[in-house]
Design a protein around this motif. Structure first.
Motif, short mmCIF file in Angstrom:
data_model
loop_
_atom_site.label_atom_id
_atom_site.label_comp_id
_atom_site.label_asym_id
_atom_site.label_seq_id
_atom_site.Cartn_x
_atom_site.Cartn_y
_atom_site.Cartn_z
N MET A 166 0.83 -1.20 0.00
CA MET A 166 0.00 0.00 0.00
C MET A 166 0.87 1.26 0.00
N THR A 167 2.02 1.20 0.67
CA THR A 167 2.92 2.34 0.64
C THR A 167 4.00 2.12 -0.42
N TRP A 168 4.81 3.16 -0.67
CA TRP A 168 5.90 3.02 -1.62
C TRP A 168 6.88 1.95 -1.14
N PRO A 169 7.39 1.10 -2.04
CA PRO A 169 8.28 0.01 -1.60
C PRO A 169 9.46 0.53 -0.78
N PRO A 170 9.67 -0.01 0.42
CA PRO A 170 10.74 0.49 1.29
C PRO A 170 12.12 0.29 0.70
N SER A 171 12.27 -0.68 -0.22
CA SER A 171 13.57 -0.92 -0.83
C SER A 171 14.01 0.22 -1.75
N LEU A 172 13.06 1.04 -2.17
CA LEU A 172 13.38 2.17 -3.03
C LEU A 172 12.59 3.38 -2.55
N PRO A 173 13.17 4.22 -1.72
CA PRO A 173 12.46 5.41 -1.23
C PRO A 173 11.94 6.25 -2.39
N PHE A 174 10.78 6.84 -2.18
CA PHE A 174 10.17 7.64 -3.24
C PHE A 174 11.10 8.75 -3.70
N GLU A 175 11.76 9.38 -2.74
CA GLU A 175 12.66 10.48 -3.09
C GLU A 175 13.79 10.02 -4.02
N THR A 176 14.25 8.78 -3.82
CA THR A 176 15.30 8.24 -4.69
C THR A 176 14.76 8.00 -6.09
N ALA A 177 13.57 7.40 -6.17
CA ALA A 177 12.96 7.17 -7.47
C ALA A 177 12.71 8.48 -8.20
N LEU A 178 12.26 9.49 -7.46
CA LEU A 178 11.99 10.78 -8.07
C LEU A 178 13.28 11.41 -8.61
N ALA A 179 14.36 11.33 -7.82
CA ALA A 179 15.63 11.90 -8.27
C ALA A 179 16.12 11.19 -9.54
N ARG A 180 15.95 9.89 -9.58
CA ARG A 180 16.37 9.14 -10.77
C ARG A 180 15.47 9.46 -11.96
N ALA A 181 14.19 9.64 -11.70
CA ALA A 181 13.26 9.99 -12.78
C ALA A 181 13.61 11.34 -13.39
N LYS A 182 14.09 12.26 -12.57
CA LYS A 182 14.49 13.57 -13.09
C LYS A 182 15.68 13.45 -14.05
N SER A 183 16.42 12.34 -13.92
CA SER A 183 17.50 12.06 -14.86
C SER A 183 17.01 11.16 -16.00
N LEU A 184 15.67 11.00 -16.07
CA LEU A 184 15.00 10.23 -17.13
C LEU A 184 15.35 8.75 -17.08
#
Length: 210
Positions: free
Chosen positions: A1-19
């Motif tokens: 139900m929450t964002w997977p703890p193995s990949l914090p949302f902030e980390t995924a977002l930072a990587r997404a900003k690098s496409l």
């Protein structure tokens, strides 16, 4: 139900900003239901809602490198701002044309019920990203969590209570105070947007879709 703890949302977002493709896919999967129901609740036409949802995510990829969002809630508000602009562009382009009336299937899960106001409209009420972030920053951490899980992602009060260790009634009270604070600071949505289609409104009895 929450964002997977193995990949914090902030980390995924930072990587997404690098496409990063995987991170972009995770954001898409996370927020697809949110953006689709935002459009469907205002249009009542699943086909147009799908088109505007696709346009919203195309714009997300094009603009995400410049997004100043740093967590899940501010990212959701930023993405809803894009969705709002796509919706306004659609209605402005159709001015002067006869507008067909579509219905929403009675069993479609519209979480943004009219009797609770429309939290997604509250978050997309302003074009100024700075105003939205400033308003969100005025909320307590608990209120921000409730806005994210209850109002944006559509979890029940009981589910959010289990996450936060609170009773469902306390979650609803936090939601009420948070939305009242946001509405006061952000004002009402643009009047170009149509009112929320209620499941119990006459238009909801129209054409059914899958």
């Amino acid at each position: 139900m929450t964002w997977p703890p193995s990949l914090p949302f902030e980390t995924a977002l930072a990587r997404a900003k690098s496409l990063d493709e995987r991170s972009l896919s995770l954001l898409y999967a996370r927020f697809l239901p949110v953006i689709y129901r935002y459009h469907l609740a205002r249009l009542g036409d699943p086909h147009v809602a799908e088109d505007l949802t696709a346009e919203t995510f195309i714009a997300m990829v094009e603009q995400i490198a410049r997004a100043r969002a740093e967590d899940e809630l501010t990212f959701a508000a930023w993405l809803l701002g894009i969705a709002r602009n796509k919706l306004l562009m659609y209605f402005r382009a159709r001015r002067g044309r006869p507008a067909p009336v579509y219905g929403v299937p009675d069993d479609f899960p519209l979480y943004t019920r009219a009797d609770e106001d429309d939290p997604l409209a509250v978050l997309s009420a302003r074009e100024s990203w700075g105003e939205v972030v400033a308003a969100l920053d005025e909320l307590t951490e608990e209120q921000r969590n409730v806005v994210l899980y209850r109002c944006v992602l559509g979890y029940s009060a009981e589910e959010v209570g289990a996450l936060l260790g609170k009773q469902a009634g306390a979650v609803r009270a936090l939601q009420f105070r948070a939305l009242a604070s946001l509405a006061q600071r952000l004002g009402t949505p643009d009047t170009d947007s149509p009112p929320l289609v209620s499941r119990h409104s006459p238009s909801a009895k129209g054409r059914a879709h899958e």
